[in-house]
Design an enzyme around this catalytic site. Structure first.
Site, short mmCIF file in Angstrom:
data_model
loop_
_atom_site.label_atom_id
_atom_site.label_comp_id
_atom_site.label_asym_id
_atom_site.label_seq_id
_atom_site.Cartn_x
_atom_site.Cartn_y
_atom_site.Cartn_z
N HIS A 1 -5.74 -4.17 -2.05
CA HIS A 1 -5.49 -3.01 -2.92
C HIS A 1 -5.51 -3.40 -4.39
O HIS A 1 -4.90 -2.73 -5.22
CB HIS A 1 -4.15 -2.36 -2.58
CG HIS A 1 -4.24 -1.41 -1.41
ND1 HIS A 1 -4.86 -0.18 -1.49
CD2 HIS A 1 -3.80 -1.52 -0.15
CE1 HIS A 1 -4.78 0.43 -0.32
NE2 HIS A 1 -4.15 -0.36 0.52
N LYS B 1 -12.63 -1.26 -0.01
CA LYS B 1 -11.84 -0.37 -0.88
C LYS B 1 -12.55 -0.24 -2.24
O LYS B 1 -13.56 0.45 -2.32
CB LYS B 1 -10.41 -0.90 -0.97
CG LYS B 1 -9.69 -0.81 0.39
CD LYS B 1 -8.19 -0.97 0.29
CE LYS B 1 -7.52 -0.58 1.60
NZ LYS B 1 -7.23 -1.71 2.49
N SER C 1 0.79 -1.23 0.00
CA SER C 1 0.00 0.00 0.00
C SER C 1 0.82 1.28 0.00
O SER C 1 0.31 2.33 -0.35
CB SER C 1 -0.95 0.00 1.19
OG SER C 1 -0.21 -0.09 2.39
C1 LIG Z 1 -7.16 -2.13 3.90
C2 LIG Z 1 -6.46 -3.41 4.09
C3 LIG Z 1 -6.90 -4.37 5.01
C4 LIG Z 1 -8.05 -4.11 5.94
O1 LIG Z 1 -9.26 -4.24 5.30
P1 LIG Z 1 -10.60 -3.95 6.13
O2 LIG Z 1 -11.64 -4.70 5.39
O3 LIG Z 1 -10.78 -2.48 6.15
O4 LIG Z 1 -10.37 -4.51 7.50
C5 LIG Z 1 -6.23 -5.57 5.07
N1 LIG Z 1 -5.16 -5.82 4.29
C6 LIG Z 1 -4.69 -4.92 3.42
C7 LIG Z 1 -3.51 -5.25 2.58
C8 LIG Z 1 -5.32 -3.68 3.29
O5 LIG Z 1 -4.83 -2.78 2.44
#
Ligand SMILES: *Cc1c(COP(=O)(O)O)cnc(C)c1O
Length: 415
Positions: free
Chosen positions: A218, A249, A190
């Protein structure tokens, strides 16, 4: 007064330390729906500003999409607000299973199990699948939720240097004695937007008899020709044993996550994964909307294609303008500034130019690697992108960093 006597002072002191180190996180109030154009109150109490949003994970622009909102309303009307139960007692509706089926089809796996979030998916997955005599072999830069999930699991931990395949191979050799082994990586990381070398990882996994888990939070919905994720991008569909990902996301951005992969693995998680068994069911309104998101992105790659076009355009124009951008193809475009104060000063100036971005610095990224992480969305139109490029150029000129490389920026501003 047990709290007043000791704990209060202790916590106040902790907060002071965070503030003194310059690490306090201040939340900005958004006073509109999520989207490309948002209204923001920042600092708190200041007059509302209309800005273009470049820091949401709203990659496909579906967070406030009319069809998605309509589906959410239908979920609410037809299946109610809350389930007041976990899945295995009385919290599974037909639409939960339907969404799991759609995710399976989209990700081209064998089965899928929903979790309240991807954080929960990662918290639950390792402990169920691996025990003391097994091994977890993880990329150094995996997401915090994977780190936490691994902490809850008794298997032996190995860490390989970020995306370093020789080092992974070493760790696979070191762990030959372990019973089951799992290679663990983010699909896209990220902070840099770089993509894991899944083709090599799968080759190594086969050679050394290990499973592969990829967190594609992502990526799901837009990476790869039809947006299925990094397994599609890297040509390894069918070779990734476990995908964890989020609905929070690109897939509408509300909440919810899942584990998708081998049938036995999903079956076992349904029996034993603690965040699945002991946390409430994803509410119908989210399930219904997420289901619509999958219909939309299965029907057409239009949004994913627009996102790709936007990303390439923005990266190209910003490079031409003289910014130092980490190379790549992902809509995460890290504008490298190296100095922490410089990154927050530029982000603040951009805000008053109507461009909403955030400076990232230690401890979120390594010291001396401060940056502004721009995130492109399919909701952005050319006018949005051009306005951002113009504003960046104006502020870049003000700080005299255009055309300057890492060494020159650090010479001028320090690390
Ligand atoms: C955003 C993210 C998460 C968390 O996801 P949520 O559904 O908001 O708990 C987990 N792993 C990665 C790689 C992320 O970017």
């Amino acid at each position: 007064m047990a709290y007043g006597s000791k704990a209060k002072e202790f916590y106040q002191n902790e907060l002071k330390n965070i503030a003194t180190a310059g690490l306090s996180k201040e939340e900005r109030y958004i006073r509109s729906p999520q989207g490309a154009d948002i209204k923001v109150e920042f600092p708190q109490g200041a007059p509302e500003m209309e800005v273009i949003n470049f820091c949401a994970n709203n990659y496909l622009g579906l967070s406030s999409h009319p069809e998605v909102i309509k589906a959410a309303h239908q979920g609410l009307d037809n299946r109610g607000y809350g389930m007041s139960s976990v899945r295995f007692i009385c919290g599974t509706q037909d639409i939960h299973r339907e969404l799991e089926r759609k995710l399976t089809e989209f990700l081209k796996t064998e089965d899928t199990i929903l979790f309240p979030s991807c954080m929960d998916a990662n918290a639950g997955v390792f402990d169920v699948l691996l025990d003391r005599e097994d091994a977890m072999i993880a990329d150094k830069l995996v997401h915090a939720s994977i780190v936490d999930g691994m902490r809850l699991c008794k298997a032996q931990q190995y860490v390989y240097k970020h995306s370093n395949m020789d080092h992974l191979k070493e760790k696979l050799k070191e762990s030959q004695e372990n019973r089951l082994r799992m290679i663990i990586t983010d699909g896209v990381f990220s902070m840099d937007g770089d993509i894991a070398k899944l083709d090599t990882i799968c080759d190594l996994a086969e050679k050394y008899d290990a499973m592969v888990l990829v967190d594609d939070s992502h990526s799901t919905g837009f990476v790869g020709k039809t947006g299925r994720g990094t397994h599609e991008h890297c040509g390894v569909i069918g070779r990734i044993d476990i995908i964890t990902t989020t609905l929070g996301k690109a897939l509408g951005g509300a909440s919810g996550g899942c584990v998708s992969g081998r049938k036995e693995i999903v079956d076992l998680l349904r029996q034993r994964a603690r965040p699945y068994l002991f946390s409430n069911t994803v509410p119908p309104v989210i399930v219904s909307a997420a289901s619509k998101v999958l219909d939309i992105i299965s029907r057409t790659t239009e949004r994913r294609d627009k996102l790709e076009k936007n990303t390439l355009y923005f990266r190209k124009k910003m490079t031409e303008a003289g910014f130092d951008i980490k190379e790549g193809i992902h809509p995460i475009a890290p504008i490298m500034l190296y100095n922490a104060k410089l990154s927050s000063d530029i982000a603040r100036d951009l805000y008053y130019e109507g461009i909403y971005v955030i400076g990232f610095f230690f401890p979120v990224v390594p010291r001396g690697e401060a940056r502004i992480r721009v995130q492109i969305s399919a909701d952005h139109e050319m006018t949005h992108l051009n306005k951002a490029i113009e504003a960046f150029t104006k502020i870049g000129r003000k700080y005299d960093i255009l055309g300057k490389n890492k060494k020159e920026i650090i010479e001028k501003y320090g690390m």
